[in-house]
Design an enzyme around this catalytic site. Structure first.
Site, PDB file in Angstrom:
ATOM      1  N   LYS A  38       0.835  -1.195   0.000  1.00 15.89           N
ATOM      2  CA  LYS A  38       0.000   0.000   0.000  1.00 15.89           C
ATOM      3  C   LYS A  38       0.874   1.251   0.000  1.00 15.89           C
ATOM      4  O   LYS A  38       2.095   1.179   0.215  1.00 15.89           O
ATOM      5  CB  LYS A  38      -0.920  -0.001   1.228  1.00 15.89           C
ATOM      6  CG  LYS A  38      -0.177   0.074   2.559  1.00 15.89           C
ATOM      7  CD  LYS A  38      -1.127  -0.018   3.737  1.00 15.89           C
ATOM      8  CE  LYS A  38      -0.363   0.053   5.053  1.00 15.89           C
ATOM      9  NZ  LYS A  38      -1.245  -0.017   6.227  1.00 15.89           N
ATOM     10  N   ARG A 136      -9.634   0.338  15.532  1.00 17.43           N
ATOM     11  CA  ARG A 136      -9.556   1.135  14.310  1.00 17.43           C
ATOM     12  C   ARG A 136     -10.622   0.654  13.333  1.00 17.43           C
ATOM     13  O   ARG A 136     -11.553   1.374  13.028  1.00 17.43           O
ATOM     14  CB  ARG A 136      -8.141   1.029  13.719  1.00 17.43           C
ATOM     15  CG  ARG A 136      -7.861   1.964  12.578  1.00 17.43           C
ATOM     16  CD  ARG A 136      -6.396   1.942  12.176  1.00 17.43           C
ATOM     17  NE  ARG A 136      -5.962   0.655  11.652  1.00 17.43           N
ATOM     18  CZ  ARG A 136      -4.728   0.406  11.220  1.00 17.43           C
ATOM     19  NH1 ARG A 136      -3.787   1.339  11.297  1.00 17.43           N
ATOM     20  NH2 ARG A 136      -4.413  -0.786  10.746  1.00 17.43           N
ATOM     21  N   TYR A 264      12.962  31.956   3.899  1.00 14.43           N
ATOM     22  CA  TYR A 264      11.708  32.646   4.192  1.00 14.43           C
ATOM     23  C   TYR A 264      11.601  33.054   5.657  1.00 14.43           C
ATOM     24  O   TYR A 264      12.027  32.330   6.554  1.00 14.43           O
ATOM     25  CB  TYR A 264      10.519  31.752   3.842  1.00 14.43           C
ATOM     26  CG  TYR A 264      10.268  31.612   2.353  1.00 14.43           C
ATOM     27  CD1 TYR A 264      10.041  32.729   1.550  1.00 14.43           C
ATOM     28  CD2 TYR A 264      10.246  30.357   1.756  1.00 14.43           C
ATOM     29  CE1 TYR A 264       9.797  32.602   0.190  1.00 14.43           C
ATOM     30  CE2 TYR A 264      10.001  30.209   0.400  1.00 14.43           C
ATOM     31  CZ  TYR A 264       9.778  31.337  -0.380  1.00 14.43           C
ATOM     32  OH  TYR A 264       9.547  31.209  -1.723  1.00 14.43           O
ATOM     33  N   MET A 313       9.383  24.951  -0.368  1.00 13.60           N
ATOM     34  CA  MET A 313       8.637  23.957  -1.115  1.00 13.60           C
ATOM     35  C   MET A 313       9.556  23.061  -1.947  1.00 13.60           C
ATOM     36  O   MET A 313       9.371  21.841  -2.004  1.00 13.60           O
ATOM     37  CB  MET A 313       7.605  24.614  -2.040  1.00 13.60           C
ATOM     38  CG  MET A 313       6.764  23.603  -2.820  1.00 13.60           C
ATOM     39  SD  MET A 313       5.549  24.365  -3.909  1.00 13.60           S
ATOM     40  CE  MET A 313       4.390  25.022  -2.711  1.00 13.60           C
TER      41      MET A 313
END
Length: 369
Positions: A38, A136, A264, A313
């Site tokens: 998965k 779950r 930043y 990013m």
């Protein structure tokens, strides 16, 4: 392999084979092996991984969602594929691709039988999941009569297996809890089998369950993280080889003077003259902002270079003041000799999160083919 010239994930299939063989060595030869692929094979690329494991005679595959199973079928996977968390909206597609659903509550069982009626199917293989403590997904023990009644009302489905999931198999401080889960599973499956009149396969163990609870291997085990090189303990990690090495390169080197800032929001302000390297990898590639501001690090020419300022990013900046390096040099984010677990710990997370979070825009290349 040649040195990296761009950001890429290098995947070692020989390491995958080693991990598969090691896990199999911990099993009775008759115990089946379900490979969990998965989440893009835990970030490694599911199609080539699954085909390689199919050639190694993995018995079953597991995915989380139907679309992941469809992708494997299109890639040539013919072995059975268990869908661990199917949604009713995808049942038609699941059936068309001969995928096998994990049914975990009354609603999903009822809706799947209805979908089979529409698709004119009989004796379709399904897997019944019980909740033994993870809380779950899963039926409760007192749902057994409901399930049996549903099965008696239709010839549409056949129970291929009964499964549950250990909640803390890697934590030996929770051994009593795990043993209680195992005993609960034994008890409820004995009751279920008596009422259904035939014996489906039983499976409960994940990677740490395989390693720590041989008494719970039953008919099949499921392994995800172990295949990809992590044993969930310092001792077991010695037996595994991480299959993925995330690499990038130095794009530019800067001299930052005292009082100047980097990145930043001026998140890093230098109190001395330092040297930084800018790398073409960022939070869009899976290196989250939590690794910034001196927490996370990369390896350049064998030395740790810590991330400074905020992760951008598409880029990070690292401190290379005391490292002999040049623009174009290879950088290791993680790999067999620079564990993803160690990097993950700097951000108070786990290896699963960082390896599954690698963006699909990062190029994958395979070695050991």
């Amino acid at each position: 392999m040649p040195k990296a010239q761009e950001t890429l994930l290098e995947i070692d299939l020989k390491a995958l084979k080693h991990n598969f063989k090691y896990l199999k060595s911990r099993l009775n030869p008759k115990t089946k092996f379900m490979a969990v692929v998965k989440a893009y094979a835990y970030g490694n690329e599911s199609c080539q991984i699954a085909n390689y494991l199919q050639n190694l005679n993995a018995d079953y595959f597991a995915v989380a969602y139907v679309n992941e199973g469809v992708t494997l079928r299109k890639a040539g996977i013919t072995k059975p594929i268990l869908v661990l968390h199917p949604q009713a909206v995808s049942f038609k597609t699941l059936i068309e691709n001969n995928l096998e659903p994990c049914l975990y509550n009354k609603k999903i069982l009822t809706e799947f039988i209805k979908a089979l009626t529409t698709e004119y199917q009989e004796n379709y293989p399904v897997h019944i999941k019980f909740n033994t403590g993870l809380n779950r997904l899963g039926f409760w023990q007192d749902d057994i009569n409901f399930i049996i009644n549903k099965l008696n009302e239709t010839k549409k489905i056949t129970v291929k297996s009964i499964l549950s999931h250990l909640a803390a198999s890697e934590d030996l401080n929770e051994k009593n809890f795990s043993l209680n889960q195992i005993e609960t599973f034994k008890s409820l499956t004995k009751n279920f089998i008596k009422k259904i009149g035939y014996r489906p396969m039983l499976h409960m163990c994940n990677t740490s369950g395989i390693l720590n609870y041989p008494e719970a291997h039953f008919d099949m085990v499921r392994s995800g993280i172990g295949l990809y090189g992590f044993g969930n303990s310092e001792e077991e990690n010695k037996h595994f080889i991480p299959i993925g090495t995330l690499k990038t390169v130095i794009s530019q080197i800067h001299t930052i003077n005292k009082g100047e800032s980097v990145g930043y929001n001026r998140a890093y302000k230098s109190n001395s003259t330092i040297k930084t390297a800018t790398l073409p990898i960022g939070h869009a590639d899976g290196i989250g902002r939590e690794y910034g501001k001196g927490k996370g690090f990369v390896i350049i020419n064998g030395e740790r270079a810590y991330i400074i300022g905020n992760v951008c990013m598409d880029m990070v900046m690292v401190n290379v003041t005391d490292i002999d390096c040049n623009e174009g040099d290879e950088v290791i984010i993680f790999g067999p000799n620079a564990s993803a677990e160690t990097l993950a710990e700097t951000a108070n997370t786990i290896s699963y999160e960082i390896i599954t979070g690698i963006s699909q825009r990062v190029k994958r290349i395979f070695t050991g083919c």
